[in-house]
Motif scaffolding. Sequence first.
Motif, PDB file in Angstrom:
ATOM      1  N   UNK A 195      59.635 -44.080  46.110  1.00  0.00           N
ATOM      2  CA  UNK A 195      60.367 -44.072  47.383  1.00  0.00           C
ATOM      3  C   UNK A 195      61.861 -43.844  47.183  1.00  0.00           C
ATOM      4  N   UNK A 196      62.344 -42.715  47.732  1.00  0.00           N
ATOM      5  CA  UNK A 196      63.772 -42.382  47.774  1.00  0.00           C
ATOM      6  C   UNK A 196      64.420 -42.350  46.388  1.00  0.00           C
ATOM      7  N   UNK A 197      63.620 -42.108  45.346  1.00  0.00           N
ATOM      8  CA  UNK A 197      64.178 -41.952  44.004  1.00  0.00           C
ATOM      9  C   UNK A 197      64.309 -40.470  43.688  1.00  0.00           C
ATOM     10  N   UNK A 198      65.294 -40.148  42.835  1.00  0.00           N
ATOM     11  CA  UNK A 198      65.509 -38.760  42.449  1.00  0.00           C
ATOM     12  C   UNK A 198      64.626 -38.370  41.269  1.00  0.00           C
ATOM     13  N   UNK A 199      64.133 -39.359  40.525  1.00  0.00           N
ATOM     14  CA  UNK A 199      63.326 -39.040  39.355  1.00  0.00           C
ATOM     15  C   UNK A 199      62.265 -40.115  39.149  1.00  0.00           C
ATOM     16  N   UNK A 200      61.384 -39.878  38.202  1.00  0.00           N
ATOM     17  CA  UNK A 200      60.281 -40.795  37.948  1.00  0.00           C
ATOM     18  C   UNK A 200      60.776 -42.016  37.184  1.00  0.00           C
ATOM     19  N   UNK A 201      60.250 -43.193  37.523  1.00  0.00           N
ATOM     20  CA  UNK A 201      60.599 -44.399  36.790  1.00  0.00           C
ATOM     21  C   UNK A 201      60.011 -44.331  35.386  1.00  0.00           C
ATOM     22  N   UNK A 202      60.717 -44.871  34.372  1.00  0.00           N
ATOM     23  CA  UNK A 202      60.125 -44.920  33.036  1.00  0.00           C
ATOM     24  C   UNK A 202      58.899 -45.831  33.042  1.00  0.00           C
ATOM     25  N   UNK A 203      57.852 -45.423  32.355  1.00  0.00           N
ATOM     26  CA  UNK A 203      56.627 -46.215  32.314  1.00  0.00           C
ATOM     27  C   UNK A 203      56.787 -47.374  31.334  1.00  0.00           C
ATOM     28  N   UNK A 204      56.335 -48.558  31.750  1.00  0.00           N
ATOM     29  CA  UNK A 204      56.435 -49.762  30.935  1.00  0.00           C
ATOM     30  C   UNK A 204      55.071 -50.120  30.359  1.00  0.00           C
ATOM     31  N   UNK A 205      55.070 -50.780  29.203  1.00  0.00           N
ATOM     32  CA  UNK A 205      53.819 -51.239  28.607  1.00  0.00           C
ATOM     33  C   UNK A 205      53.355 -52.505  29.331  1.00  0.00           C
ATOM     34  N   UNK A 206      52.054 -52.849  29.229  1.00  0.00           N
ATOM     35  CA  UNK A 206      51.580 -54.099  29.836  1.00  0.00           C
ATOM     36  C   UNK A 206      52.355 -55.326  29.356  1.00  0.00           C
ATOM     37  N   UNK A 207      52.726 -55.372  28.088  1.00  0.00           N
ATOM     38  CA  UNK A 207      53.482 -56.519  27.574  1.00  0.00           C
ATOM     39  C   UNK A 207      54.867 -56.596  28.211  1.00  0.00           C
ATOM     40  N   UNK A 208      55.513 -55.444  28.385  1.00  0.00           N
ATOM     41  CA  UNK A 208      56.833 -55.431  29.043  1.00  0.00           C
ATOM     42  C   UNK A 208      56.711 -55.903  30.491  1.00  0.00           C
ATOM     43  N   UNK A 209      55.673 -55.454  31.177  1.00  0.00           N
ATOM     44  CA  UNK A 209      55.465 -55.858  32.567  1.00  0.00           C
ATOM     45  C   UNK A 209      55.229 -57.354  32.665  1.00  0.00           C
ATOM     46  N   UNK A 210      54.400 -57.909  31.780  1.00  0.00           N
ATOM     47  CA  UNK A 210      54.131 -59.354  31.797  1.00  0.00           C
ATOM     48  C   UNK A 210      55.406 -60.142  31.531  1.00  0.00           C
ATOM     49  N   UNK A 211      56.225 -59.675  30.594  1.00  0.00           N
ATOM     50  CA  UNK A 211      57.485 -60.365  30.290  1.00  0.00           C
ATOM     51  C   UNK A 211      58.429 -60.316  31.488  1.00  0.00           C
ATOM     52  N   UNK A 212      58.459 -59.173  32.175  1.00  0.00           N
ATOM     53  CA  UNK A 212      59.309 -59.051  33.359  1.00  0.00           C
ATOM     54  C   UNK A 212      58.838 -59.980  34.476  1.00  0.00           C
ATOM     55  N   UNK A 213      57.522 -60.072  34.672  1.00  0.00           N
ATOM     56  CA  UNK A 213      56.986 -60.958  35.715  1.00  0.00           C
ATOM     57  C   UNK A 213      57.357 -62.404  35.411  1.00  0.00           C
ATOM     58  N   UNK A 214      57.263 -62.808  34.144  1.00  0.00           N
ATOM     59  CA  UNK A 214      57.628 -64.178  33.765  1.00  0.00           C
ATOM     60  C   UNK A 214      59.088 -64.457  34.102  1.00  0.00           C
ATOM     61  N   UNK A 215      59.961 -63.463  33.917  1.00  0.00           N
ATOM     62  CA  UNK A 215      61.372 -63.648  34.246  1.00  0.00           C
ATOM     63  C   UNK A 215      61.612 -63.700  35.742  1.00  0.00           C
ATOM     64  N   UNK A 216      60.935 -62.831  36.491  1.00  0.00           N
ATOM     65  CA  UNK A 216      61.118 -62.760  37.947  1.00  0.00           C
ATOM     66  C   UNK A 216      60.639 -64.036  38.632  1.00  0.00           C
ATOM     67  N   UNK A 217      59.552 -64.622  38.122  1.00  0.00           N
ATOM     68  CA  UNK A 217      58.984 -65.815  38.756  1.00  0.00           C
ATOM     69  C   UNK A 217      59.985 -66.966  38.825  1.00  0.00           C
ATOM     70  N   UNK A 218      60.935 -67.012  37.878  1.00  0.00           N
ATOM     71  CA  UNK A 218      61.868 -68.143  37.806  1.00  0.00           C
ATOM     72  C   UNK A 218      62.647 -68.329  39.103  1.00  0.00           C
ATOM     73  N   UNK A 219      63.021 -67.216  39.737  1.00  0.00           N
ATOM     74  CA  UNK A 219      63.909 -67.331  40.894  1.00  0.00           C
ATOM     75  C   UNK A 219      63.174 -67.820  42.136  1.00  0.00           C
ATOM     76  N   UNK A 220      61.886 -67.478  42.264  1.00  0.00           N
ATOM     77  CA  UNK A 220      61.180 -67.806  43.503  1.00  0.00           C
ATOM     78  C   UNK A 220      61.005 -69.308  43.705  1.00  0.00           C
TER      79      UNK A 220
END
Length: 432
Positions: A86-111
């Motif tokens: 959505x409204x991006x000029x280029x494709x997002x870099x693809x992340x590995x499942x481990x990177x995604x899981x690590x990011x989710x663990x970080x994001x959960x902290x704020x909620x």
Amino acid sequence: MTYHPKSDFMSVMIERGFMADCTDYQGLDEALSAGVVPGYIGFDATAKSLHVGSLIQIMMLRWLQKTGHKPITLMGGGTTKVGDPSFRADERPLLTPDQIDANIAGIKQVFAKYLEYEDTYEELSAAKAGRATPTTNKALMLNNAEWLDDLNYLEFLRDVGRHFSVNRMLSFESVKSRLDREQSLSFLEFNYMILQAYDFMELNRRYGCRLQMGGSDQWGNIVNGIDLTRRVIDQQVFGLTSPLMTTADGKKMGKSADGAVWLNADMRSPYEFWQFWRNTADADVGRFLKLYTELPVEECERLGALAGSEINEAKIVLADEVTTLCHGADAAAAAQATAREVFEHGGAGDDLPTLTLSADELGEGLSVVQAIVRSGLAKSGKDAKRLIAEGGARLDDAPLSDAGLVLTPADLASAVKLSAGKKRHALIRLKG
């Protein structure tokens, strides 16, 4: 906005400026007035923290809960593997499942700072009982990998894909703007809106979710989900969008001169977070107080209308309130105290962002240019030299004019303060 809502949630959305558009004002208002409505917002895990650009969505979920309804935070463990075009000029870099899981663990902290979550086996079991009416308004944290990871591609095409018109998908502004600029849109990305629509249907089927919210750039994706849910399982659901947030000078919300304003304390210190809000433009103060704090609307308007030097006190209120929600009252008080020490009394401020060097790292010395870069006050050596040349750098509150200066172990026997302009500061000290 001419619609006059009956429900508390719709009243808050309209009165405080959260509402850009809604698929059915009256239908949603009546549903909210009749009982607990589960509503969700999705967050893709593209980094280890969300930034303040996502804060309007977090506040919408918070108000949903405060007015008696059930927020669902949907982590995009599945959709992050595709990437929202959505409204991006280029494709997002693809992340590995481990990177995604690590990011989710970080994001959960704020909620956990903004929402009260279901945390007992009985509560979670009740929430997963299908289309039963929710018994509490406690929030759910879900991950769309739960249903996306195991999809059978041929079954998905036959059962879901057949409901989507490529002609219509190409007409959505988020896709059309990319194609109009003759920028590539991969087939992988083109699938994203189908997956997001499927998320809404699955949340309705599994958890009775009746509302999807998001920024106005998500309108097309939300409408797709409403249509799919009606076509496949014959359920009425609703969509509500917030305005895309920009500052008074037109800049996208979430960025500052030195990068993204992250919500996690380990990526952006509470002091720097507080300082970001303290530096709000005069014209934005009233609007931001309504959106990002829970002060009464009348008080937000009163503070936003202040002029001259008085508006600075309104900015301090804004910074205190937002930082308290995100990092706690103690962090907000400490940030304000540090700011007053630095700006009013010329002190060093122990809570300032700090670069701590070991004796081995320092060696015989560190150039002041590298010190400015490593402390986060400039993005590169070139930027640091320009800052010095233009008279914007200070060392312990004294003008810094020599880009060749080297900070020695003796210079760092006690902490030194570097400044970029009047509002950005950092400490450099020697470990041990």
